[in-house]
Scaffold this motif. Sequence first.
Motif, mmCIF file in Angstrom:
data_model
loop_
_atom_site.group_PDB
_atom_site.id
_atom_site.type_symbol
_atom_site.label_atom_id
_atom_site.label_comp_id
_atom_site.label_asym_id
_atom_site.label_seq_id
_atom_site.Cartn_x
_atom_site.Cartn_y
_atom_site.Cartn_z
ATOM 1 N N TYR A 140 15.193 8.174 -0.377
ATOM 2 C CA TYR A 140 15.069 6.728 -0.462
ATOM 3 C C TYR A 140 13.846 6.339 0.351
ATOM 4 N N HIS A 141 12.930 5.546 -0.262
ATOM 5 C CA HIS A 141 11.770 4.998 0.439
ATOM 6 C C HIS A 141 11.891 3.480 0.462
ATOM 7 N N GLY A 142 11.749 2.867 1.636
ATOM 8 C CA GLY A 142 11.751 1.401 1.699
ATOM 9 C C GLY A 142 10.759 0.930 2.748
ATOM 10 N N LEU B 106 0.830 -1.206 0.000
ATOM 11 C CA LEU B 106 0.000 0.000 0.000
ATOM 12 C C LEU B 106 0.864 1.255 0.000
ATOM 13 N N LEU B 107 2.045 1.162 0.611
ATOM 14 C CA LEU B 107 2.939 2.320 0.578
ATOM 15 C C LEU B 107 3.538 2.483 -0.819
ATOM 16 N N ASN B 108 3.928 1.352 -1.430
ATOM 17 C CA ASN B 108 4.428 1.451 -2.810
ATOM 18 C C ASN B 108 3.342 1.993 -3.741
ATOM 19 N N ASP B 109 2.113 1.498 -3.583
ATOM 20 C CA ASP B 109 0.989 2.025 -4.369
ATOM 21 C C ASP B 109 0.922 3.544 -4.253
ATOM 22 N N ASN B 110 1.019 4.000 -3.012
ATOM 23 C CA ASN B 110 0.911 5.434 -2.740
ATOM 24 C C ASN B 110 1.938 6.220 -3.541
ATOM 25 N N LEU B 111 3.179 5.700 -3.578
ATOM 26 C CA LEU B 111 4.263 6.431 -4.235
ATOM 27 C C LEU B 111 4.210 6.298 -5.751
ATOM 28 N N PHE C 161 11.155 3.008 6.108
ATOM 29 C CA PHE C 161 12.440 3.690 6.225
ATOM 30 C C PHE C 161 12.537 4.739 5.118
ATOM 31 N N PHE C 162 12.987 5.913 5.446
ATOM 32 C CA PHE C 162 13.178 6.919 4.392
ATOM 33 C C PHE C 162 14.363 7.815 4.738
ATOM 34 N N THR C 163 15.017 8.285 3.695
ATOM 35 C CA THR C 163 16.061 9.292 3.880
ATOM 36 C C THR C 163 15.557 10.608 3.320
ATOM 37 N N CYS C 164 16.255 11.653 3.677
ATOM 38 C CA CYS C 164 16.068 12.955 3.040
ATOM 39 C C CYS C 164 17.466 13.434 2.706
ATOM 40 N N ASN C 165 17.829 13.383 1.404
ATOM 41 C CA ASN C 165 19.141 13.837 0.949
ATOM 42 C C ASN C 165 18.945 15.159 0.229
ATOM 43 N N ASN C 166 19.308 16.220 0.902
ATOM 44 C CA ASN C 166 19.023 17.567 0.397
ATOM 45 C C ASN C 166 20.174 18.055 -0.474
ATOM 46 N N GLY C 167 19.896 18.228 -1.761
ATOM 47 C CA GLY C 167 20.934 18.645 -2.701
ATOM 48 C C GLY C 167 21.155 20.143 -2.763
#
Lengths: 361, 361, 361
Positions: free
Chosen positions: A267-269, A157-162, A281-287
């Motif tokens: 990254y979403h997992g 359901l999370l993958n669906d969302n994304l 699990f998620f990251t936030c990599n701010n460029g």
Amino acid sequence: MTNIATLPAPRNAWYLGAWSNEVTEKPLARTILDENVVLYRQPGSKAAVLEDRCSHRATPLSLGDVTDRGLQCGYHGLTFNSKGECVFIPGQESIPPQACVRSYPVVERQGFVWIWTGDPEQADANHPTLIDYPWNDDTENWPTHYGYMHIKCNYMLLNDNLMDLTHIPFIHRRTIGGGNQMGQVNAEMKTRKTPTGVHYIRWMDKIQPPPTYVKAAGFAADAKVDRWQEFEYIAPITVLQWTGALESGRGARENREQDGGFQLRIYHGATPETDSSCHYFFTCNNGCTTQSEADNDRLFREIRDTFLEDLEFLENQQACLEDDPTRALVDIKHDTARIHARRTIDRMLAEEEGHLAVAAS
Amino acid sequence: MTNIATLPAPRNAWYLGAWSNEVTEKPLARTILDENVVLYRQPGSKAAVLEDRCSHRATPLSLGDVTDRGLQCGYHGLTFNSKGECVFIPGQESIPPQACVRSYPVVERQGFVWIWTGDPEQADANHPTLIDYPWNDDTENWPTHYGYMHIKCNYMLLNDNLMDLTHIPFIHRRTIGGGNQMGQVNAEMKTRKTPTGVHYIRWMDKIQPPPTYVKAAGFAADAKVDRWQEFEYIAPITVLQWTGALESGRGARENREQDGGFQLRIYHGATPETDSSCHYFFTCNNGCTTQSEADNDRLFREIRDTFLEDLEFLENQQACLEDDPTRALVDIKHDTARIHARRTIDRMLAEEEGHLAVAAS
Amino acid sequence: MTNIATLPAPRNAWYLGAWSNEVTEKPLARTILDENVVLYRQPGSKAAVLEDRCSHRATPLSLGDVTDRGLQCGYHGLTFNSKGECVFIPGQESIPPQACVRSYPVVERQGFVWIWTGDPEQADANHPTLIDYPWNDDTENWPTHYGYMHIKCNYMLLNDNLMDLTHIPFIHRRTIGGGNQMGQVNAEMKTRKTPTGVHYIRWMDKIQPPPTYVKAAGFAADAKVDRWQEFEYIAPITVLQWTGALESGRGARENREQDGGFQLRIYHGATPETDSSCHYFFTCNNGCTTQSEADNDRLFREIRDTFLEDLEFLENQQACLEDDPTRALVDIKHDTARIHARRTIDRMLAEEEGHLAVAAS
């Protein structure tokens, strides 16, 4: 009919079990694909993962301590090394081989602790489910935050969302999805199947940048930007996100890796915990490297708050599906990427079942 | 044997789904007879009731918004009118007919929102389960308060409770049932069956009025009153209560509708939520028109507190019944009205099952 | 295979249902071996135990009141004597015999309320499961505290715990089990089977006394003591503990009942509530009569805190066992006493099943 509330997950795959910084000398209990494991680290060593159950009296090993010898059960002191071998039984010289516990193949790199949940013989560091995510190591250019949420929904359901961003102007209508609703729905969208999942990119050209982008990248008050949302699903659990914007005219479509715009990788997992819950699990990599640490913190908190809006929907969706799990749903036009993602999982599950059937025959 | 812990409810009936004042532009989720519904109101319109599940991805519609077009799903924006028809799918012109959701027949009047849970073809505004309760509209003479409690018991346990008032000197022994215990048990009681349930009236002549009555009606310190308790059960969920007292000698038995005494009407309705829980709706219509708004508020709070004493017993009774749901119970003399009420429900259930059997053959 | 997570308990046995001081005129609800009972006391009488369910409408009798006539149901006033006979129905002269409720044989003595859960005909005050524990009555020499904990584990997991004291330097490594870990593991241990269970005694000679002992008995700073831990398991639920220490050279092995050392007796009884939870009753009988009441209180609190450390392990062990209740475990050398205890229970269960089979044939 398929029970869409509790889709299983393929076992012969790498799953994200924890962030590296979660795994310490204090053992961590976690359930992955319905198996209770304990993650721990000998000082200076890589993460180790064992089943969370002592062979002696079935106490969780996560209640014990890391010692020089290994992970020591907190009840009567049996001790296990990272291979799951029993190396010490208090008051007893000989150690029976059946005193061992199950250990899991582990790969730790780039901030991820990957666990192989299937047949250990097939654990392969080149398996496509083991993701390369170099941005976590490039903290100069991509300052990184690590996030975690427990969600009471099936992982898909999370993958669906994304896989369908038209949810943004609805679920997030009071936050990041405010403003021109149909403009966001009708963004240009290009979808293509990949060997391991599906890839899509959405473009919104010559639009006013959203407030978060203005704040982060310092766009002028009347600036127009070309904005992109690129997502790749790599089955079973990974979604790679790269979103950003450059001032219109700077050629974003030709080259997105330019300084001075907005750049964000996530990254979403969603690792299955049970068939109706997952670890997100998620990251936030701010460029946007011009930003301060405080700016980075704020951006991360905003993203996490947005994900909490998704969480509310996902948990309610799960409950609703469980009430009648085989009842048909109606697909719409924007479900294309989502359907590709589901088919990838269906294919992996069928393949795994095929292998099992061959092995059993 | 019958499972008395989880008696079903007839589906072809009107059930009280909400008080009118609960139904607004903010959608309200509620479960009625095991079905999840959403109640909402377009500005200036009557209440509408849909199933609480979007046809697209099974998200509760109650997480969405009321828009000009209808109720909009908060996930991807599909929108439904009060008939359950899908009238809008973002980014898509054609709307497949299977995108509709179930709608429920509704009658809204006198402060009640009635929902028909059975075959929509049989929804009939003259059906005996749709109650006429004019006192809610006559707020000049019967100032009204609306109450709600969620109770974890089968709906019939609440009806049982109201069909035997000898519980008052026991459950309410520390509040309204204090004082002469056996006097209250042995009140004169007349019971008669009706086509839709059972009716009884209890009289206690020339007694000292209880403190609540003195406070409300201003009886003299040494007054004796003739006190009545009239209850009618109308299956499946309604109990109409009319209680009061007049000074002895004023002819209460011939004419109860006189000024200057104590007068109270209560509507009781226990709509099944699941087979082991219910929504308890009640009004307090105070016929002592000399009372101030503060007096009315206090009376309502006292009544609600009394019902909380019942709730404790009902929830414990439910748990006790569930432990051994087919074990026999022992009827006593004061169970007469209760037994009539149960038989009415048994008859309705048997009739409904008969119709279903005929329809299936 | 045996389900080791939810071992049953023999029914023809005396179980500790409550401490005497818990049973008052205010009825007490408790579940024993999956049966809901109510314990209460008429003023000046012995404890009585009935099933906690009125025969009339299945309300728990524990919501009622003790009256002169007996225990009165709080719903409609039916009243029962200590034999379970219905002695009063409000508003009704004749009382049908089926209105009675089940009563349980009870023996109350030495602070214990013992309940017989099996066939009442076989309830025997000389049955070996009814324990003689005179120290509770000898409060001059053995000041007594009574303790209670609810633990979400099968009752035998607590007995297992007490049958292997090598858990002390591990579970209690941060409290009473600190210090020389392997010294505690390797204490001299003598185990012998008994007709009703198992007995063992552990000796640690010429050791430094633990801080608790020093504080209680006033040992000199450099004193060496001979320390013993004597435990007897009497199936199904009793463990009798006698621990203490005397200065080395005073002949503790020949005579432990000397003044001036440390002396502590504990009664442990884990009465099954359900097959996965139990009531843990324990006393603390402090034989160091030189101690003040405040000292006694502190010792009791320290013991209770230690048991809370056990509780954490036992509840997690229960959950772990339930995940895979028939999976084999690995016995080690220190399991000897534990295995004898288990075999006693297995024998009692087999005998009871045998009797039932004979009775049924």
